[in-house]
Write an enzyme that holds these catalytic residues in place. Structure first.
Site, PDB file in Angstrom:
ATOM      1  N   VAL A 154       0.837  -1.203   0.000  1.00  0.00           N
ATOM      2  CA  VAL A 154       0.000   0.000   0.000  1.00  0.00           C
ATOM      3  C   VAL A 154       0.874   1.257   0.000  1.00  0.00           C
ATOM      4  O   VAL A 154       0.645   2.202  -0.762  1.00  0.00           O
ATOM      5  CB  VAL A 154      -0.957  -0.017   1.221  1.00  0.00           C
ATOM      6  N   LYS A 166      14.523  -1.923   2.168  1.00  0.00           N
ATOM      7  CA  LYS A 166      13.480  -1.336   1.310  1.00  0.00           C
ATOM      8  C   LYS A 166      13.811   0.118   0.997  1.00  0.00           C
ATOM      9  O   LYS A 166      13.602   0.592  -0.131  1.00  0.00           O
ATOM     10  CB  LYS A 166      12.109  -1.415   2.005  1.00  0.00           C
ATOM     11  N   THR A 199      -1.247  -4.191   9.453  1.00  0.00           N
ATOM     12  CA  THR A 199      -2.110  -4.495  10.603  1.00  0.00           C
ATOM     13  C   THR A 199      -2.477  -5.976  10.516  1.00  0.00           C
ATOM     14  O   THR A 199      -3.618  -6.326  10.201  1.00  0.00           O
ATOM     15  CB  THR A 199      -3.388  -3.623  10.591  1.00  0.00           C
ATOM     16  N   THR A 245      -5.710  -0.572   7.335  1.00  0.00           N
ATOM     17  CA  THR A 245      -7.056  -1.031   7.681  1.00  0.00           C
ATOM     18  C   THR A 245      -7.119  -1.277   9.185  1.00  0.00           C
ATOM     19  O   THR A 245      -6.404  -2.135   9.709  1.00  0.00           O
ATOM     20  CB  THR A 245      -7.366  -2.336   6.916  1.00  0.00           C
ATOM     21  N   TYR A 303     -31.822  -5.869  -1.067  1.00  0.00           N
ATOM     22  CA  TYR A 303     -31.476  -6.807   0.010  1.00  0.00           C
ATOM     23  C   TYR A 303     -30.219  -6.410   0.782  1.00  0.00           C
ATOM     24  O   TYR A 303     -29.616  -7.246   1.445  1.00  0.00           O
ATOM     25  CB  TYR A 303     -31.292  -8.242  -0.537  1.00  0.00           C
ATOM     26  N   PHE A 321     -34.694  -6.445   9.517  1.00  0.00           N
ATOM     27  CA  PHE A 321     -35.053  -7.683  10.218  1.00  0.00           C
ATOM     28  C   PHE A 321     -34.801  -8.885   9.307  1.00  0.00           C
ATOM     29  O   PHE A 321     -34.241  -8.766   8.210  1.00  0.00           O
ATOM     30  CB  PHE A 321     -36.518  -7.575  10.671  1.00  0.00           C
ATOM     31  N   GLY A 360     -38.052 -13.648   4.896  1.00  0.00           N
ATOM     32  CA  GLY A 360     -39.118 -14.643   5.000  1.00  0.00           C
ATOM     33  C   GLY A 360     -39.883 -14.679   3.693  1.00  0.00           C
ATOM     34  O   GLY A 360     -39.323 -14.381   2.642  1.00  0.00           O
ATOM     35  N   CYS A 383     -40.855 -17.672  -0.808  1.00  0.00           N
ATOM     36  CA  CYS A 383     -39.812 -18.174  -1.724  1.00  0.00           C
ATOM     37  C   CYS A 383     -38.451 -18.414  -1.070  1.00  0.00           C
ATOM     38  O   CYS A 383     -37.901 -19.512  -1.181  1.00  0.00           O
ATOM     39  CB  CYS A 383     -39.629 -17.204  -2.888  1.00  0.00           C
ATOM     40  N   LYS A 406     -38.075 -21.436   1.439  1.00  0.00           N
ATOM     41  CA  LYS A 406     -38.422 -22.700   0.758  1.00  0.00           C
ATOM     42  C   LYS A 406     -37.333 -23.076  -0.265  1.00  0.00           C
ATOM     43  O   LYS A 406     -36.881 -24.219  -0.321  1.00  0.00           O
ATOM     44  CB  LYS A 406     -39.767 -22.510   0.043  1.00  0.00           C
TER      45      LYS A 406
HETATM   46  N1  LIG Z   1      -2.123  -5.253   0.435  1.00  0.00           N
HETATM   47  C1  LIG Z   1      -3.264  -4.757  -0.014  1.00  0.00           C
HETATM   48  O1  LIG Z   1      -3.697  -5.022  -1.134  1.00  0.00           O
HETATM   49  C2  LIG Z   1      -4.069  -3.811   0.853  1.00  0.00           C
HETATM   50  C3  LIG Z   1      -5.146  -3.136   0.289  1.00  0.00           C
HETATM   51  C4  LIG Z   1      -5.862  -2.229   1.057  1.00  0.00           C
HETATM   52  C5  LIG Z   1      -5.504  -2.033   2.396  1.00  0.00           C
HETATM   53  N2  LIG Z   1      -4.459  -2.731   2.936  1.00  0.00           N
HETATM   54  C6  LIG Z   1      -4.095  -2.452   4.334  1.00  0.00           C
HETATM   55  O2  LIG Z   1      -2.988  -1.536   4.298  1.00  0.00           O
HETATM   56  C7  LIG Z   1      -2.079  -1.813   5.357  1.00  0.00           C
HETATM   57  C8  LIG Z   1      -0.709  -2.109   4.791  1.00  0.00           C
HETATM   58  O3  LIG Z   1      -0.782  -3.285   4.016  1.00  0.00           O
HETATM   59  P1  LIG Z   1       0.443  -3.782   3.150  1.00  0.00           P
HETATM   60  O4  LIG Z   1      -0.028  -4.984   2.400  1.00  0.00           O
HETATM   61  O5  LIG Z   1       1.062  -2.657   2.408  1.00  0.00           O
HETATM   62  O6  LIG Z   1       1.442  -4.248   4.336  1.00  0.00           O
HETATM   63  P2  LIG Z   1       2.982  -4.711   4.197  1.00  0.00           P
HETATM   64  O7  LIG Z   1       3.206  -5.680   5.289  1.00  0.00           O
HETATM   65  O8  LIG Z   1       3.275  -5.094   2.781  1.00  0.00           O
HETATM   66  O9  LIG Z   1       3.797  -3.369   4.487  1.00  0.00           O
HETATM   67  C9  LIG Z   1       3.850  -2.748   5.744  1.00  0.00           C
HETATM   68  C10 LIG Z   1       5.202  -2.033   5.822  1.00  0.00           C
HETATM   69  O10 LIG Z   1       5.225  -1.229   7.005  1.00  0.00           O
HETATM   70  C11 LIG Z   1       6.548  -1.276   7.518  1.00  0.00           C
HETATM   71  N3  LIG Z   1       6.542  -0.825   8.917  1.00  0.00           N
HETATM   72  C12 LIG Z   1       6.163  -1.506  10.010  1.00  0.00           C
HETATM   73  N4  LIG Z   1       6.316  -0.742  11.122  1.00  0.00           N
HETATM   74  C13 LIG Z   1       6.779   0.444  10.700  1.00  0.00           C
HETATM   75  C14 LIG Z   1       7.114   1.663  11.371  1.00  0.00           C
HETATM   76  N5  LIG Z   1       6.997   1.762  12.705  1.00  0.00           N
HETATM   77  N6  LIG Z   1       7.564   2.701  10.634  1.00  0.00           N
HETATM   78  C15 LIG Z   1       7.680   2.587   9.308  1.00  0.00           C
HETATM   79  N7  LIG Z   1       7.378   1.459   8.609  1.00  0.00           N
HETATM   80  C16 LIG Z   1       6.931   0.406   9.298  1.00  0.00           C
HETATM   81  C17 LIG Z   1       6.962  -2.731   7.319  1.00  0.00           C
HETATM   82  O11 LIG Z   1       8.365  -2.900   7.389  1.00  0.00           O
HETATM   83  C18 LIG Z   1       6.400  -2.993   5.917  1.00  0.00           C
HETATM   84  O12 LIG Z   1       7.343  -2.652   4.906  1.00  0.00           O
HETATM   85  C19 LIG Z   1      -2.722  -2.951   6.137  1.00  0.00           C
HETATM   86  O13 LIG Z   1      -3.489  -2.417   7.190  1.00  0.00           O
HETATM   87  C20 LIG Z   1      -3.601  -3.629   5.132  1.00  0.00           C
HETATM   88  O14 LIG Z   1      -4.669  -4.330   5.756  1.00  0.00           O
HETATM   89  C21 LIG Z   1      -3.734  -3.603   2.178  1.00  0.00           C
END
Ligand SMILES: NC(=O)c1ccc[n+]([C@@H]2O[C@H](COP(=O)([O-])OP(=O)(O)OC[C@H]3O[C@@H](n4cnc5c(N)ncnc54)[C@H](O)[C@@H]3O)[C@@H](O)[C@H]2O)c1
Length: 436
Positions: A11, A35, A86, A124, A257, A262, A265, A268, A271
């Site tokens: 992300v 990285k 997360t 997230t 939907y 609630f 029912g 359709c 059943k």
């Molecule tokens: N991967 C997806 O397609 C996607 C899509 C939408 C939302 N998300 C959400 O976005 C968030 C990130 O997902 P991701 O897939 O990019 O995760 P990821 O694990 O690929 O990347 C997270 C990065 O954060 C770094 N990090 C951790 N602690 C840190 C800190 N204190 N300071 C700086 N960097 C730090 C890690 O080293 C890692 O490189 C998550 O909450 C995920 O649920 C992911």
């Protein structure tokens, strides 16, 4: 704008490179030094179609760089975006270690800063996390008096790995959860080239919308797989079935939907579900998702009975008896099951549903009442006044005209339990409790 992006995983990298490509100056902050080195060397640390090229181009233009120094990233930016992971912790609980740590570090870096600074949560997180964990961690780091200078917003990401650059540029919407319109406008200005609808809402709402989306996507996958299993059992092409299914944009892929209320029912749905599950059993199929629908629906009826019993009152007025407003069909109506549940618990129940005019009913409906629920016919009221005189507790079962009339006339003596969960806007003087 100068933006810092914390966490350079999927992300973070896509967000940082795309924002830089849109003309912002971006500094990415990441704990993983490898990285950081890769990005500064114009290489992508994550495999994502199109990302290596975009990243190299914005790094070479001087619009994106990376650092391990969080304080330096904060100092170089007007706004921070948190994109750290997360992951699932023990027992599936959300692990907030990285978001809390990065929030505290950003807060510490804001200690000496006098200008307003906005922190946007892209990760997230469950509803309440930003207000109860991320903001306190930021303020804890930033010290006393920082609450006036530090603003937070939630701006979930709707991208999918594999097509994330395109999804970033063409999201279904730009969703921002924040407490004031100034913060909303600031976050909106991050995306000058995105034409998708802009939605500003509360912080917790934005947080849970992301989970609702992902839960629905998971549901769709399992649903189509189980329908596919049934198709295979009947020697039918599942792809053709779903192609035809998807052509229905009125009921299948639509708002239909999808309003909390609630139980379902009618003549359709229950059943046909039973028939489909029976066919699945005959074919030795396991259909865990489809099998759970009727028990989930029954549980909703039991919860409504429990909510009435929890009031401690026993004179109950149920408004709406048919399975939905505007129909006189009582077959498998969850409201009939609710009334029977309440009678079984010793309640003194009256029912109002003027769509169900018992003497008028003919055919299957009449037979259903005579054979299945003769005891309910004697409980029917003629008008709103009659049920209001009887009831200590009013249960609103559907959002029809009877419910609107009863709600408008209810007063402080009545406890109102709304099974439609707010579908009916009312000017009720009685306190209305939404029953979930
Ligand atoms: N991967 C997806 O397609 C996607 C899509 C939408 C939302 N998300 C959400 O976005 C968030 C990130 O997902 P991701 O897939 O990019 O995760 P990821 O694990 O690929 O990347 C997270 C990065 O954060 C770094 N990090 C951790 N602690 C840190 C800190 N204190 N300071 C700086 N960097 C730090 C890690 O080293 C890692 O490189 C998550 O909450 C995920 O649920 C992911």
């Amino acid at each position: 704008m100068c933006i810092s992006v914390f966490g350079l995983g999927y992300v973070g990298c896509v967000t940082a490179a795309s924002l830089a490509n849109d003309g912002h100056t971006v500094v990415g902050a990441e704990v993983n030094a490898e990285k950081v080195r890769q990005i500064n060397a114009s290489a992508s640390p994550v495999g994502e179609p199109g990302l290596p090229k975009l990243l190299a181009s914005v790094v070479q233009m001087g619009r994106l760089r990376a650092t391990t120094d969080i304080a330096e990233a904060v100092a170089a930016s007007d706004l921070a975006m948190i994109c750290v992971g997360t992951p699932s912790g023990p027992h599936g609980r959300l692990s907030l270690g990285a978001v809390e740590r990065v929030a505290r570090d950003i807060g510490c870096a804001l200690c000496a800063r006098r200008e307003t600074y906005t922190v946007v949560v892209r990760s997230t997180v469950l509803p309440g996390t930003t207000e109860r964990a991320i903001l306190p961690a930021l303020l804890d780091g930033a010290g006393p008096g920082a609450a006036r200078r530090v603003r937070v917003a939630v701006n979930p990401e709707f991208m999918r790995e594999g097509s994330s650059l395109r999804d970033f540029a063409q999201p279904p919407m730009t969703l921002v959860g924040c407490a004031d319109s100034e913060t909303g406008a600031l976050v909106r200005s991050l995306y000058p080239s995105i034409t998708a609808p802009f939605v500003q809402t509360g912080i917790r709402t934005a947080e849970i919308v992301k989970y609702a989306c992902n839960a629905f996507h998971a549901l769709k996958v399992c649903f189509s797989n189980e329908i596919g299993d049934l198709c295979d059992a009947f020697d039918i092409d599942p792809q053709e079935v779903m192609r035809i299914f998807l052509m229905d944009r009125k009921l299948n892929v639509s708002e239909a939907y999808l309003r909390p209320g609630f139980a379902f029912g009618g003549s359709c749905l229950p059943k046909d579900l039973r028939a489909l599950l029976g066919a699945g059993r005959s074919a030795d199929l396991t259909l865990p998702l489809l099998s759970t629908l009727l028990p989930a629906n029954d549980a909703r009826i039991r919860r409504a009975v429990d909510a009435v019993m929890d009031t401690g009152k026993r004179r109950i007025g149920v408004v709406g008896l048919a399975f939905k407003a505007g129909t006189d069909d009582l077959r498998e109506s969850p409201m009939v099951a609710l009334v029977e549940g309440l009678i079984g618990k010793g309640c003194d129940v009256r029912v109002l549903d003027r769509g169900v005019a018992l003497p008028r009913l003919v055919g299957a409906n009449q037979r259903y009442i005579q054979d299945q629920i003769p005891h309910i016919a004697s409980l029917m009221c003629d008008d709103a006044n009659e049920i209001l005189r009887h009831a200590e507790v009013l249960v609103i079962g559907n959002a029809g005209l009877d419910a609107a009339n009863v709600l408008d006339a209810a007063d402080e003596r009545h406890i109102v339990l709304d099974l439609t969960r707010g579908q009916l806007q009312s000017t009720a003087k009685a306190l209305v409790t939404i029953v979930a």
